[in-house]
Design an enzyme around this catalytic site. Structure first.
Site, PDB file in Angstrom:
ATOM      1  N   CYS A  20       0.657  -1.324   0.133  1.00 20.14           N
ATOM      2  CA  CYS A  20      -0.142   0.073   0.055  1.00 20.14           C
ATOM      3  C   CYS A  20       0.935   1.319   0.156  1.00 20.14           C
ATOM      4  CB  CYS A  20      -0.801  -0.002   1.147  1.00 20.14           C
ATOM      5  SG  CYS A  20      -0.154  -0.253   2.841  1.00 20.14           S
ATOM      6  N   GLY A  52      -1.482   0.542  -4.534  1.00 16.83           N
ATOM      7  CA  GLY A  52      -2.322   0.018  -4.100  1.00 16.83           C
ATOM      8  C   GLY A  52      -3.641   0.489  -4.523  1.00 16.83           C
ATOM      9  N   ASN A 129       1.947   0.765   5.743  1.00 15.83           N
ATOM     10  CA  ASN A 129       2.417  -0.001   4.812  1.00 15.83           C
ATOM     11  C   ASN A 129       3.395  -0.944   5.340  1.00 15.83           C
ATOM     12  OD1 ASN A 129       3.384  -0.784   2.258  1.00 15.83           O
ATOM     13  ND2 ASN A 129       4.820   1.094   2.003  1.00 15.83           N
ATOM     14  N   GLY A 130       3.195  -2.313   4.925  1.00 12.44           N
ATOM     15  CA  GLY A 130       4.247  -3.167   5.331  1.00 12.44           C
ATOM     16  C   GLY A 130       3.255  -4.590   5.673  1.00 12.44           C
ATOM     17  N   TYR A 294      10.910  -2.450  -9.561  1.00 12.66           N
ATOM     18  CA  TYR A 294       9.133  -2.658 -10.039  1.00 12.66           C
ATOM     19  C   TYR A 294       8.331  -1.848  -9.346  1.00 12.66           C
ATOM     20  CZ  TYR A 294       4.777  -4.075 -11.538  1.00 12.66           C
ATOM     21  OH  TYR A 294       3.435  -4.156 -11.920  1.00 12.66           O
TER      22      TYR A 294
END
Length: 504
Positions: A20, A52, A129-130, A294
């Protein structure tokens, strides 16, 4: 990345996805502010949409002791969730937002962030995030203490941990740094957090820096006509984001990264570092290397270098390790384009497009028959036949995951007249799952584990296939690092060497 890597349009979920993106904003100066905080957060989330695409949410506050939080959350893309009326209703002096792709917890409205809970010191909102490597242990611990959980997200575990008073106590009121330190003690990875309570935001990065987080300052409108800012007191506000690419569209300037293990306080008075977790020699910094390969947008900056430049480095290194005698170099649009162009320059061959992308393909949840399934690639891409007919092509991509789309890509190119199709991958084979926020498939699903590397070219129907080496990728990433802070990168999905072992 393979074609189905985009969850907006993919008929199958076969690529890699980030967990995210997080974003926060606080206005400086007098409150109520003239700065449109909610609109700023919304635009920031749009710039982080690639991280996300399942759900998004915004929570704002006027920042006073007795003010309630205003929030709007929903499933789908940012632009489809928030209306002009929502932005007006979400007015505030401070706020945070989140855009999500699920890795732990189902894709469901109960898991949409930011999470908001009531604490002894008022309402608190958290965006994460994670993925916590010890989520199972933490969940059991909280449940044993009588804490009820309303979702399957490990992000809620962090939110609930924040409600616990730190061991040092709070004789002088809320000790948010102490509460955050408790979280950092309970889990080493993986998290980048934005926490809001009353009139402050806290930006937090885990001790190994696995997920990125950076700070920016909102410039006054006068600067767009050439006025110079003399010092930080002249800024309109401060922002924190997963990536610096979120700053350009909101008139913000990149300030710096949040360091691994650092807690930064953002308020109307400015930005200050309030805590730095002690370094562990056995766990040096480990930023996910696939942020460079990426996940990140190419104009984002990590460790003092732009992602686009690193991807070019990967292409040049790939040309050193795996040159091939061809007539032209190309790629599948469009994340590997910088690597492909650099590869072409390095082998002294022209770069050209072999596909044009249909950007308006809706997601197909059901493919009713084999014929339509086989047409999935042709539906997303049109072959630019006259660019490559009768030519030997090398197709550069950034990675291969399951490999299910490379077969029809090669087949389409050869059917349309390509003489030869060679594949070059600007990263090493992905062989291991990720436990820190990336939805890498299981060990058995990864094509690098299903098919021997020396047989992959035949498997895909290509004339040859070679990957960039692990050492080559590390060299490409570290070549342009321009920071005095200690750096390091997680390559666990490539080597199986995890910086922090999971307990689940």
């Amino acid at each position: 990345m393979e074609l189905e890597g985009c969850s907006q349009t993919a008929p199958e979920d076969t690529g890699l996805h980030e967990a995210c993106g997080v974003f926060g904003c606080v206005a400086t100066g007098d409150w109520p502010t003239q700065l449109d905080v909610a609109h700023t957060i919304c635009l920031g989330l749009v710039s982080l949409q690639h991280r996300g695409q399942e759900s998004a949410g915004i929570v704002t506050s006027m920042g006073s002791n007795d003010s309630l939080h205003r929030q709007k959350k929903g499933m789908g893309l940012v632009g489809n969730i928030f209306t002009e009326e929502d932005i007006v209703r979400l007015r505030g002096n401070i706020g945070l937002g989140h855009t999500r792709y699920s890795t732990h917890g189902e894709s469901d409205t109960s898991n949409v962030q930011p999470f908001v809970v009531e604490t002894l010191h008022g309402l608190t909102a958290v965006a994460h995030n994670g993925q916590l490597v010890n989520a199972r242990t933490l969940k059991r611990k909280l449940l044993r203490h009588g804490v009820g959980l309303s979702s399957g997200s490990d992000s809620e575990l962090i939110t609930q941990l924040l409600t616990h008073m730190p061991e040092c106590g709070e004789p002088d009121g809320a000790n948010w740094v102490g509460r955050i330190k408790r979280i950092m003690h309970e889990t080493k990875a993986s998290y980048a957090l934005v926490i809001m309570n009353k009139d402050k935001l806290y930006a937090v990065r885990d001790p190994i820096g696995n997920r990125p987080l950076c700070l920016g300052k909102l410039l006054p409108a006068a600067t767009f006509s050439g006025k110079k800012i003399l010092d930080d007191s002249e800024v309109d506000g401060w922002v924190v984001a997963s990536e610096s690419c979120a700053f350009g569209s909101i008139g913000a300037r990149y300030y710096r990264e949040v360091l691994p293990g650092e807690v930064v306080e953002l308020s109307k008075k400015g930005v200050r570092s309030v805590y730095m977790a002690p370094k562990h020699k056995q766990t040096p910094p480990a930023l996910c290397i696939f942020e460079y390969v990426y996940f990140a947008r190419s104009d984002s900056v990590f460790e003092g270098q732009m992602v686009y430049m690193v991807r070019q480095n990967c292409g040049r290194q790939l040309a050193k390790e795996a040159p091939v005698d061809v007539d032209m170099v190309s790629t599948v649009p469009e994340s590997a384009t910088p690597a492909a162009m650099a590869y072409a320059a390095a082998i002294n061959r022209p770069y050209g497009e072999v596909f044009t992308k249909n950007r308006y393909v809706g997601r197909s949840f059901i493919q009713p028959n084999m014929r339509l399934r086989q047409l999935a690639v042709a539906k997303k891409f049109g072959a630019l036949t006259q660019n490559f007919i009768g030519k030997r092509i090398v197709l550069v991509d950034d990675s291969i995951v399951r490999g299910v789309t490379m077969i029809p890509i090669v087949k389409l190119l050869k059917a349309e007249g390509a003489k030869e199709v060679h594949i070059r991958i600007a990263s090493p084979p992905i062989k291991y799952p990720c436990y820190m926020g990336i939805n890498i498939p299981t060990h058995q699903e990864l094509v690098a584990n299903k098919v021997p590397i020396d047989q992959l070219a035949d498997y895909f129907g290509a004339d040859s296939l070679q990957y960039l080496s692990v050492e080559g990728l590390k060299a490409a990433v570290t070549e342009g690092i321009k920071t005095e802070a200690e750096s390091g990168h997680c390559v666990a999905c490539l080597t199986g060497d995890y910086p922090v072992e999971p307990d689940w």
